[in-house]
Design a protein around this motif. Structure first.
Motif, mmCIF file in Angstrom:
data_model
loop_
_atom_site.group_PDB
_atom_site.id
_atom_site.type_symbol
_atom_site.label_atom_id
_atom_site.label_comp_id
_atom_site.label_asym_id
_atom_site.label_seq_id
_atom_site.Cartn_x
_atom_site.Cartn_y
_atom_site.Cartn_z
ATOM 1 N N TRP A 162 0.857 -1.178 0.000
ATOM 2 C CA TRP A 162 0.000 0.000 0.000
ATOM 3 C C TRP A 162 0.903 1.242 0.000
ATOM 4 N N PHE A 163 0.563 2.163 -0.860
ATOM 5 C CA PHE A 163 1.245 3.444 -0.932
ATOM 6 C C PHE A 163 0.186 4.541 -0.845
ATOM 7 N N ARG A 164 0.634 5.756 -0.605
ATOM 8 C CA ARG A 164 -0.310 6.864 -0.591
ATOM 9 C C ARG A 164 0.348 8.115 -1.163
ATOM 10 N N GLN A 165 -0.506 8.998 -1.660
ATOM 11 C CA GLN A 165 -0.004 10.251 -2.209
ATOM 12 C C GLN A 165 -0.930 11.379 -1.808
ATOM 13 N N ALA A 166 -0.384 12.321 -1.070
ATOM 14 C CA ALA A 166 -1.128 13.512 -0.669
ATOM 15 C C ALA A 166 -0.917 14.607 -1.713
ATOM 16 N N PRO A 167 -1.812 15.571 -1.794
ATOM 17 C CA PRO A 167 -1.685 16.650 -2.782
ATOM 18 C C PRO A 167 -0.346 17.368 -2.653
ATOM 19 N N GLY A 168 0.350 17.508 -3.765
ATOM 20 C CA GLY A 168 1.620 18.214 -3.778
ATOM 21 C C GLY A 168 2.787 17.438 -3.217
ATOM 22 N N LYS A 169 2.569 16.166 -2.900
ATOM 23 C CA LYS A 169 3.654 15.362 -2.327
ATOM 24 C C LYS A 169 3.946 14.146 -3.183
ATOM 25 N N GLU A 170 5.107 13.557 -2.934
ATOM 26 C CA GLU A 170 5.491 12.341 -3.626
ATOM 27 C C GLU A 170 4.684 11.165 -3.093
ATOM 28 N N ARG A 171 4.557 10.148 -3.930
ATOM 29 C CA ARG A 171 3.943 8.912 -3.471
ATOM 30 C C ARG A 171 4.857 8.271 -2.436
ATOM 31 N N GLU A 172 4.278 7.817 -1.325
ATOM 32 C CA GLU A 172 5.095 7.251 -0.266
ATOM 33 C C GLU A 172 4.607 5.869 0.159
ATOM 34 N N PHE A 173 5.537 5.092 0.626
ATOM 35 C CA PHE A 173 5.259 3.750 1.104
ATOM 36 C C PHE A 173 4.465 3.807 2.396
ATOM 37 N N VAL A 174 3.505 2.890 2.525
ATOM 38 C CA VAL A 174 2.719 2.786 3.752
ATOM 39 C C VAL A 174 2.963 1.441 4.436
ATOM 40 N N ALA A 175 2.729 0.354 3.695
ATOM 41 C CA ALA A 175 2.860 -0.977 4.279
ATOM 42 C C ALA A 175 3.023 -2.004 3.171
ATOM 43 N N SER A 176 3.601 -3.148 3.514
ATOM 44 C CA SER A 176 3.704 -4.217 2.529
ATOM 45 C C SER A 176 3.723 -5.573 3.208
ATOM 46 N N LEU A 177 3.307 -6.560 2.447
ATOM 47 C CA LEU A 177 3.424 -7.964 2.816
ATOM 48 C C LEU A 177 4.307 -8.613 1.768
ATOM 49 N N ARG A 178 5.534 -8.859 2.131
ATOM 50 C CA ARG A 178 6.501 -9.412 1.198
ATOM 51 C C ARG A 178 6.426 -10.931 1.211
ATOM 52 N N TRP A 179 6.242 -11.486 0.011
ATOM 53 C CA TRP A 179 6.242 -12.942 -0.132
ATOM 54 C C TRP A 179 7.682 -13.427 -0.200
ATOM 55 N N SER A 180 7.956 -14.566 0.442
ATOM 56 C CA SER A 180 9.288 -15.152 0.347
ATOM 57 C C SER A 180 9.177 -16.560 -0.214
ATOM 58 N N SER A 181 10.285 -17.073 -0.692
ATOM 59 C CA SER A 181 10.294 -18.388 -1.323
ATOM 60 C C SER A 181 9.961 -19.505 -0.345
ATOM 61 N N SER A 182 10.008 -19.240 0.931
ATOM 62 C CA SER A 182 9.601 -20.228 1.937
ATOM 63 C C SER A 182 8.104 -20.177 2.184
ATOM 64 N N ASN A 183 7.405 -19.384 1.345
ATOM 65 C CA ASN A 183 5.956 -19.196 1.456
ATOM 66 C C ASN A 183 5.542 -18.480 2.733
ATOM 67 N N ALA A 184 6.475 -17.766 3.313
ATOM 68 C CA ALA A 184 6.156 -16.923 4.459
ATOM 69 C C ALA A 184 5.954 -15.486 3.974
ATOM 70 N N TYR A 185 5.211 -14.729 4.729
ATOM 71 C CA TYR A 185 4.987 -13.317 4.396
ATOM 72 C C TYR A 185 5.595 -12.452 5.499
ATOM 73 N N TYR A 186 6.249 -11.401 5.089
ATOM 74 C CA TYR A 186 6.866 -10.489 6.032
ATOM 75 C C TYR A 186 6.174 -9.135 5.949
ATOM 76 N N GLU A 187 5.822 -8.588 7.102
ATOM 77 C CA GLU A 187 5.137 -7.304 7.174
ATOM 78 C C GLU A 187 6.131 -6.175 7.375
ATOM 79 N N TYR A 188 5.878 -5.074 6.674
ATOM 80 C CA TYR A 188 6.687 -3.871 6.830
ATOM 81 C C TYR A 188 5.750 -2.669 6.881
#
Length: 128
Positions: A34-60
């Motif tokens: 998930w990313f977000r962009q406010a008026p007049g600002k750059e798009r910024e990272f909010v959160a992610s669920l990264r998939w790994s080859s071990s089929n685990a998901y990592y939250e950021y």
């Protein structure tokens, strides 16, 4: 294809859950963000669920939302969610769902260029 929904006007301190519906056969092996962009600002990272080859998901999470927002997914429904609590006026932005095939890597999960697929965005406004 990604389609977001759930954005609306909410008062400060309120909660909101955004949804992102995905299409595709191998959704479970995609990293989602998930990313977000406010008026007049750059798009910024909010959160992610990264998939790994071990089929685990990592939250950021971005520091600005850590402890208030939670990202989750339902692979059976091909859905990704962003639960947002204790919302602040500075959370006002268009929120975008993004997808990347496979593992984004532990260093690049927060970069917009890492993600190939994007939704059209949903507006979240935090105001009294």
């Amino acid at each position: 294809q990604l389609v977001e929904s759930g954005g609306r006007l909410v008062p400060p301190g309120g909660s909101l859950r955004l949804s992102c519906e995905a299409s595709g056969r191998t959704f479970s092996s995609y990293s989602m963000g998930w990313f977000r962009q406010a008026p007049g600002k750059e798009r910024e990272f909010v959160a992610s669920l990264r998939w790994s080859s071990s089929n685990a998901y990592y939250e950021y999470y971005a520091d600005s939302v850590k402890g208030r927002f939670t990202i989750s997914r339902d692979n059976a429904k091909k859905m990704v969610y962003l639960q947002m609590n204790s919302l602040k006026p500075e959370d006002t932005a268009v929120y975008y769902c993004a997808a990347a095939r496979g593992d984004t890597g532990a260093r690049d999960y927060h970069l917009a260029d890492t993600y190939t697929y994007w939704g059209q965005g949903t507006q979240v406004t935090v105001s009294s």
